[in-house]
Scaffold this active site. Structure first.
Site, PDB file in Angstrom:
ATOM      1  N   SER A 133       1.429  11.469  -5.565  1.00 43.58           N
ATOM      2  CA  SER A 133       1.525  10.529  -4.448  1.00 43.58           C
ATOM      3  C   SER A 133       2.358   9.283  -4.708  1.00 43.58           C
ATOM      4  CB  SER A 133       0.127  10.107  -3.990  1.00 43.58           C
ATOM      5  OG  SER A 133      -0.442  11.111  -3.192  1.00 43.58           O
ATOM      6  N   SER A 175       1.269  10.556  -0.879  1.00 43.55           N
ATOM      7  CA  SER A 175       0.628   9.714   0.114  1.00 43.55           C
ATOM      8  C   SER A 175       1.127   8.270   0.115  1.00 43.55           C
ATOM      9  CB  SER A 175      -0.888   9.722  -0.084  1.00 43.55           C
ATOM     10  OG  SER A 175      -1.225   9.131  -1.333  1.00 43.55           O
ATOM     11  N   LYS A 183      -0.255  -0.655  -1.413  1.00 42.29           N
ATOM     12  CA  LYS A 183      -0.779   0.510  -0.695  1.00 42.29           C
ATOM     13  C   LYS A 183      -2.167   0.176  -0.158  1.00 42.29           C
ATOM     14  CE  LYS A 183      -1.483   5.520  -1.308  1.00 42.29           C
ATOM     15  NZ  LYS A 183      -1.460   6.624  -2.278  1.00 42.29           N
TER      16      LYS A 183
END
Lengths: 97, 488
Positions: free
Chosen positions: B176, B152, B76
């Site tokens: 997330s 996210s 990420k």
């Protein structure tokens, strides 16, 4: 208390170091008002004798020796900087003209 | 069939038997990315040259004993990677091409010879539930590209689901990791607060953030967790506790396991298809010898409000560092330094990030601190107490990960409160600091994945993994693959 004025939004934007247009002030006044109004539901709960949780684990201050060690060089520290001069970060004038 | 349909353990054997090479694994990643990422948009930056060089080195090495030897993974883009562009999907960090160090989790993966394929898309600064807040092209759900992948960590979940990498790391502040894992039909673990070092994770809400793995199976997830978990003296909030061998917890045995099912997690507002999938999962557990009872987490409905005050307040402080002085994109037309701060931030941050900084600054400002921030922290205590009480009697809490399957792109973008409600079942877990995993437990009529959430006691990831693994062994949802272009 849920009502937030445009003046408040402008003040908060200044505190947050955000430049906002009149249009954004309008939108943020609406959005923040709605979110704050939603948050007002927390007042349904009596929390008079409840301790606030800042940290979920039973941890006290974590101490360590303050020892100097090689981490990054001055050159490294400056390499992503938008502007630099003589081995330092360069910024615009602090005082308004 | 893709190589990534195999588990880490199977791939390890194939490498050992010389059926495949590490270079094959890395090429599998880049080939698949070229096939499908034009639709999925999971990647922001690729690290092809480095990955290929490392693969070649590993293939030539005589020692293949590292536990993630040659496994291709994605990271990420809010986890800092030395020398590899790290943007947090924000225009403010568009030029952050040369980070100075690796996050602790990256160092740990590298020590175990895992290979970074590239950096994954996300909602800007991890604020969002759909990836629509990425300032680049938002990621799409591999199961149906008209739908969001969640957020996210949407890029992380989508990349794993689409077979672009074997596994990925995400971060979870209010859901997330788990919410996108549920939407994309993969396995996502949010560990106990303090279990995994956050050194090198760009901070969003420091009292909530955790890094965790996203994988195709529980077994792989446990294996990656064994590598990334543990104390780190560079993160003062990381817990100084031994890390169990999570893979050894995967016994398949849940005989006598006591499951609590909060009625608030199956209440009105939870989609009937989701509810049915969860009820079916509970029947599976019954058939395996576990028992379940309905319980109450009475303060659940206050979690969302408490979370948005606390996380936004912390974000407003954490994001103060983005001032255009040391890194990031600086405005070109500033009169003075304060003006430079304001314009650089406003030009670099997207709408949602600004909204949360504003909310947080307001909640922390003079005259409002007690009414909002402190109040939210007190309610957080009540939410944590709810869990503590349940865990005195039960081993795990089970419910849906999300009230609905993945929604359509654009469906919730105009109303922040509707968007926030996607996280209503994952947020309490972060507030309480307990571990939670999402595993696939079914599909909607539309063919979109549904996630089962299993929540455990502080630092008891082992029981969470054991419970998740037993379900996975008894079902085949985790073997289903989305139909995208190419040869997956």
């Amino acid at each position: 208390m849920a009502d937030i004025s445009k003046e408040q939004v402008k003040h908060v934007a200044h505190l947050a170091r955000l430049a906002v247009t009149e249009e954004e002030v309008e939108q943020l006044t609406k959005d923040l008002g709605a979110i704050i109004e939603y948050a007002e539901q927390l007042n349904e709960l009596d929390t008079e004798n409840v301790e606030p949780t800042t940290h979920v684990l039973e941890m006290k201050n974590v101490m360590r020796k303050d020892e100097a060690r090689q981490w990054i060089t001055q050159e490294d520290a400056l390499k992503n900087a938008p502007d630099k001069k003589d081995g330092q970060f360069r910024v615009p004038s602090i005082l308004a003209e | 069939m893709s190589l990534f349909d195999h588990s880490i353990k199977e791939l390890e054997e194939k490498l050992h038997n010389k059926e495949i090479t590490v270079q094959d694994l890395v090429e599998e990643s880049y080939k698949r990315i070229k096939e499908v990422d034009g639709e999925v948009h999971a990647f922001l930056t690729l690290d092809e040259e480095n990955a290929r060089r490392q693969a070649k080195e590993l293939d030539e090495s005589s020692d293949a004993s590292a536990s993630l030897f040659g496994m291709p993974q994605g990271i990420k883009d809010n986890i800092v990677t030395k020398g590899l562009r790290t943007t947090c999907a924000s225009q403010h960090l568009d030029n952050f091409n040369d980070p100075l160090y690796d996050a602790t989790v990256i160092q740990k993966l590298a020590e175990q010879k895992s290979i970074t394929i590239g950096k994954l898309n996300m909602d800007e600064f991890a604020m969002g539930s759909s990836n629509e807040n990425s300032s680049y092209t938002p990621t799409r759900n591999p199961w149906n590209t008209n739908h969001v992948p969640g957020g996210s960590s949407g890029g992380s979940a989508a990349a794993v689901a689409a077979g672009e990498v074997l596994y990925a790391l995400g971060s979870d502040t209010g859901g997330s990791i788990r919410q996108p894992a549920a939407y994309c039909g993969v396995v996502g673990m949010k560990p106990t607060y303090g279990r995994v070092s956050r050194f090198g994770l760009v901070a969003f809400a420091s009292s909530l953030d955790q890094i965790g793995p996203i994988t195709r199976s529980v077994e792989d997830n446990a294996r990656v967790m064994e590598v990334i978990a543990g104390h780190d003296k560079l993160d003062a909030t990381s817990a100084n506790l031994d890390v169990p061998k999570y893979t050894e917890a995967l016994t398949g045995d849940v005989q006598g396991l006591k499951i609590a099912v909060p009625k608030e997690y199956l209440a009105e507002g939870v989609n009937p298809e989701v509810k049915e999938a969860v009820m079916n999962a509970l029947k599976v557990y019954e058939s395996l010898g576990a028992t379940w009872e309905e319980v109450s987490l009475p303060h659940s409905k206050y979690a969302l409000a408490s979370y948005y005050i606390i996380s936004s307040s912390e974000a407003s402080a954490n994001l103060a560092r983005f001032d255009g002085v040391r890194y990031g994109v600086r405005t070109e037309n500033a009169d003075n330094m304060i003006d430079m701060f304001k314009k650089s931030r406003s030009e670099g941050f997207g709408q949602e990030v600004k909204r949360r900084i504003m909310l947080g600054t307001f909640a922390l400002s003079s005259g409002y601190y007690d009414a909002y921030y402190k109040k939210a922290q007190k309610v957080r205590t009540l939410i944590k107490n709810d869990f503590d009480k349940i865990f005195e009697e039960y081993d795990v809490v089970i419910g849906p990960t999300t009230p609905n399957p993945a929604f359509k792109v654009g469906e919730n973008i105009d109303d922040p409160l509707t968007m926030y409600a996607n996280d209503i079942l994952t947020i309490p877990v972060n507030l309480a600091g307990v571990p939670g995993i999402s595993i696939p437990c079914g599909f909607s009529n539309e063919g979109l994945p549904i996630g089962l959430q299993i929540i455990g006691k502080h630092f008891d990831e082992s029981t969470v993994y054991r419970t998740a693994h037993a379900f996975e062994q008894a079902t085949d949802y985790h073997t289903k693959r989305p139909q995208l272009g190419g040869s997956n």
